[in-house]
Each structure stands twice: as C-alpha cells, then as structure tokens.
Design an enzyme around this catalytic site. Structure first.
Site, PDB file in Angstrom:
ATOM      1  N   LYS A   1      76.859  35.269  23.544  1.00  0.00           N
ATOM      2  CA  LYS A   1      76.222  35.697  24.649  1.00  0.00           C
ATOM      3  C   LYS A   1      76.312  34.493  25.813  1.00  0.00           C
ATOM      4  CE  LYS A   1      73.066  38.749  22.408  1.00  0.00           C
ATOM      5  NZ  LYS A   1      72.391  38.714  21.141  1.00  0.00           N
TER       6      LYS A   1
ATOM      7  N   SER B   1      75.290  35.754  17.871  1.00  0.00           N
ATOM      8  CA  SER B   1      74.869  35.823  19.126  1.00  0.00           C
ATOM      9  C   SER B   1      75.385  34.379  20.478  1.00  0.00           C
ATOM     10  CB  SER B   1      73.477  35.846  19.170  1.00  0.00           C
ATOM     11  OG  SER B   1      73.088  37.138  18.812  1.00  0.00           O
TER      12      SER B   1
ATOM     13  N   SER C   1      67.819  37.101  23.279  1.00  0.00           N
ATOM     14  CA  SER C   1      68.890  37.636  22.691  1.00  0.00           C
ATOM     15  C   SER C   1      69.156  39.273  22.650  1.00  0.00           C
ATOM     16  CB  SER C   1      69.117  37.143  21.106  1.00  0.00           C
ATOM     17  OG  SER C   1      70.510  36.850  20.864  1.00  0.00           O
TER      18      SER C   1
END
Length: 412
Positions: free
Chosen positions: A102, A99, A158
């Site tokens: 991102k 993640s 997230s």
C-alpha cells in the site's frame, strides 16, 4: 556373645544414621507436616527462526560494522539521504509483501490525485474483495469520500476496498493501476518486483524484495503528501451519506509515539501480514541528520524486535558526513559519451547546487571514500554527470551535476 555383637552393630548403624541426618538439609513442611518440594525453575527456551544466526550480507564489507541478528528472512536498512545500504540480508530475494504494498498505492495516489477531491465508491471497489476477514472500513456502494479520507484509510486502517477506489480514481481501473505500479517500480530501479493488485492480498504473481521495497519507500518519503498519510497517528472520517457514525482510524505501526513499542525517532511506516508473507514492516525514523528506512520481510511478532535492532544498529554506528566537492566541474567526456550531450567539445562544464554527503561507520574517514564519474541519460531533461562514492567497494552516496549551459548554447 552374639547379643554383644548384635548390640555393637545396632549401635554403629544408629551412629551412622545420626551423622547422615546431621548432614542432610532440613526440609520445610506444610501445615500437615508433609515436606514442601521445591525445584529450581528452568529458563524458558527462546525460539528463533532459521534465519536468526544468518550473518548480514553487509558483514563482508571491509571496515563495516557487523550487523545484528534478526528473525526475519529478508531485511534492509537504508540511509534515505544518500541511498547508502547500511544493513542487508537476503535483500534481493523475492518475498510476498502483504500490506506494505500500500506504500506504492498511496504514493501513486498522492502523485496523481488532489486530497480535497471527492468521489463515490463504485460497486466493484466497495464489494470487489470477498474475503470477510480482510482489513476494511466497510465502505458501501455510492458512499462519498475525499481522496484524503481514502488514503488515510489505506495507510492507517489498511483498508483494502479503499485501495481499489484509489486505483479506479487514479487510472480508471484496477488493471491499469497495477500496470502503473509496475512502471513506477521500474522507474525507481526495482529489479525483482511484480505487483498484481494494489493491496497485497495473497497472489503468487505479487512479489517484491526488501531492496526494491526500500527504493519505493524512499521515493514515497520524499513526497510530502504521502508523508502526511504515513506519519498520522489518529484520524477521523465523519459521518457520510451512507454511514451515520464517525470512523476512528488509528495507525497500526506500534513503534510510533504512544504505542506499545514506541521508539524514539520513528515517524511511521506500514505494517503487513498474511500467512504466506509472514510479518512485513516498513519503518521511517530520524535522529540528528540521519533519516533511515528499514524493511523487514518474512518475520515474526510484527517484526518490531527486528526493526528496533536495525534502527539501533544504524543510529549507534553510522553518521552522515558532507563530502568536499566543487560546485562546478569541467568534465572531459569519452568519445562514446559525446552523443549524450550532443557536443563535440573536449570539456563540458557541469554544476551542482547541493553539497554531496555519504553515510559511513563512525570511525571511518571521508578521505577513504573513492569516487567515479559517468555521464547518464536523464529522462526528465538534460543529461547528468553522476559521481558515485564508494567505501571499500560499497556504494555510499551519489552526486548529480547538470550542464552549465543549455544544449542549444553548446552547439554554437
């Protein structure tokens, strides 16, 4: 005669038993008279990964401070102001980012979209991710959000479906957005990165390196809109046209103030985890005039211990110092460089409005820093005179100078 001999032997045995009893420790007994058995506790074995004892690549720099041992396979610590790499271990090895991907998604969204703009979730964005265990705020088809709410959900919760929404709002489709991600990565100097989605969900064709991720994170940090999203600790999304309750978002980075591993100076960052990627973590921190970004990949236990070791290492052993430099430089170009500035004069005047600086070990002197000059193309405008500063061969800072007069003036 035998009786006397037997009595002497028995008497000797009794004396020996008495002496032995005197030398043995008296054992404590329980309420039933049985001895209480105690044992010295054995220290619990500390587990380390195979990469813990691997020395940092930066340890080979003459005069550099030896780096800490960390569990992560790949890591980097960068001074964001100068771009100096303070610590590096397997930083150019391709890894799955999870993640922390991102950060790129939020950067592009921050650059392209207005925070107050509203949009409705498409069917493909709301339900395009089929993994029920995926991080989400459970946005529904047709649900209305602002860009700010979406990006807060991306960076704090997230939320994977919101990355699809940001991709669609930015580029029209996820496919085109991924192309934009890879273009931006190349523009930032990334050499071993390929994004295949905007969220970091498992994909063999989705990878980056700690070094490339630091470049992306550094560029993102200098975007003030992105900084708002990554440094916010708590955020609320009020009820929408599809959801009657308030959504409460909490930043998952546990080194921020008030959280489990709070560290003095940490502003925020982004966490990541998949089974293939292990723990990944990007962290922004500041003390004094030092702004640091750390990237840890393929680590364990959230990578918080690794990050603390890296930040301690950076703040305790390095400092940023200004370099004495002229505001204007008359630079004699090489013949091969003349086509860049489109001028046939022997000397061109360049100027800079900023005082350059370098990040060095605390006991190092700026007098030991060397510099070299080069003319470089500038995609955003006129060519640049670039000064690269090095310490024992290690890149330690950069200064940029711009032509004093315009090209049209130079041709007169």
């Amino acid at each position: 005669m035998k009786n006397k001999k037997f009595k002497r032997i028995l008497s000797g045995l009794l004396c020996a038993a008495f002496i032995v009893c005197q030398t043995l420790p008296v054992l404590a007994t329980d309420e039933y008279g049985d001895p209480i058995v105690t044992a010295t506790p054995v220290p619990e074995e500390v587990y380390h990964t195979d990469y813990y004892k691997q020395p940092a690549d930066t340890d080979s720099i003459e005069g550099w401070v030896q780096g800490p041992q960390i569990e992560g396979e790949s890591a980097i610590l960068m001074d964001m102001t100068t771009g100096t790499i303070l610590y590096s271990k397997n930083a150019d090895k391709a890894q799955y980012p999870a993640s922390i991907t991102k950060i790129m998604t939020a950067l592009l969204g921050s650059e392209s979209l207005k925070a107050t703009d509203k949009f409705s979730m498409s069917e493909t964005a709301a339900h395009g991710i089929t993994d029920t265990q995926s991080s989400s705020i459970y946005a529904d088809t047709g649900e209305e959000f602002t860009v700010e709410q979406a990006l807060m959900a991306v960076m704090l919760q997230s939320a994977n479906e919101m990355t699809l929404a940001i991709a669609e709002q930015t580029s029209g489709s996820v496919k085109k957005f991924v192309e934009l991600m890879n273009l931006k990565a190349r523009q930032l100097g990334c050499t071993n990165t390929h994004f295949n989605n905007p969220n970091g969900l498992p994909d063999e064709k989705h990878y980056t390196t700690a070094n490339d991720m630091a470049k992306i994170a550094r560029a993102a940090w200098f975007n003030p809109t992105f900084r708002k999203y990554c440094t916010t600790g708590y955020y609320e999304i009020p009820s929408t046209n599809k959801f009657s309750e308030t959504r409460y978002l909490l930043n998952h980075h546990k080194m921020m103030s008030g959280q489990a591993y709070a560290y003095d100076g940490v502003f925020g960052g982004k966490t990541g985890y998949t089974e293939a990627a292990g723990n990944t973590l990007v962290t922004f921190a500041r003390r004094g005039n030092m702004y640091l970004v750390s990237v840890v990949m393929q680590s364990i236990n959230g990578a918080y211990s690794d990050t603390k070791s890296l930040l301690d290492y950076g703040f305790n052993n390095f400092s940023r110092s200004a370099i004495k430099a002229k505001k204007e430089i008359c630079f004699s170009c090489l013949p091969a460089e003349k086509y860049l500035i489109k001028d046939y004069r022997k000397c061109v005047l360049f100027y800079s409005m900023k005082t350059p600086s370098v990040a060095l070990p605390n006991d190092a002197d700026t007098a030991s820093v060397k510099k070299n000059y080069s003319i470089q193309k500038n995609p955003a405008g006129r060519p640049l005179l670039t000064i690269n500063y090095t310490f024992n061969g290690h890149q330690d800072g950069t200064a940029r100078y711009y032509p004093k007069t315009s090209i049209s003036d130079l041709r007169l």
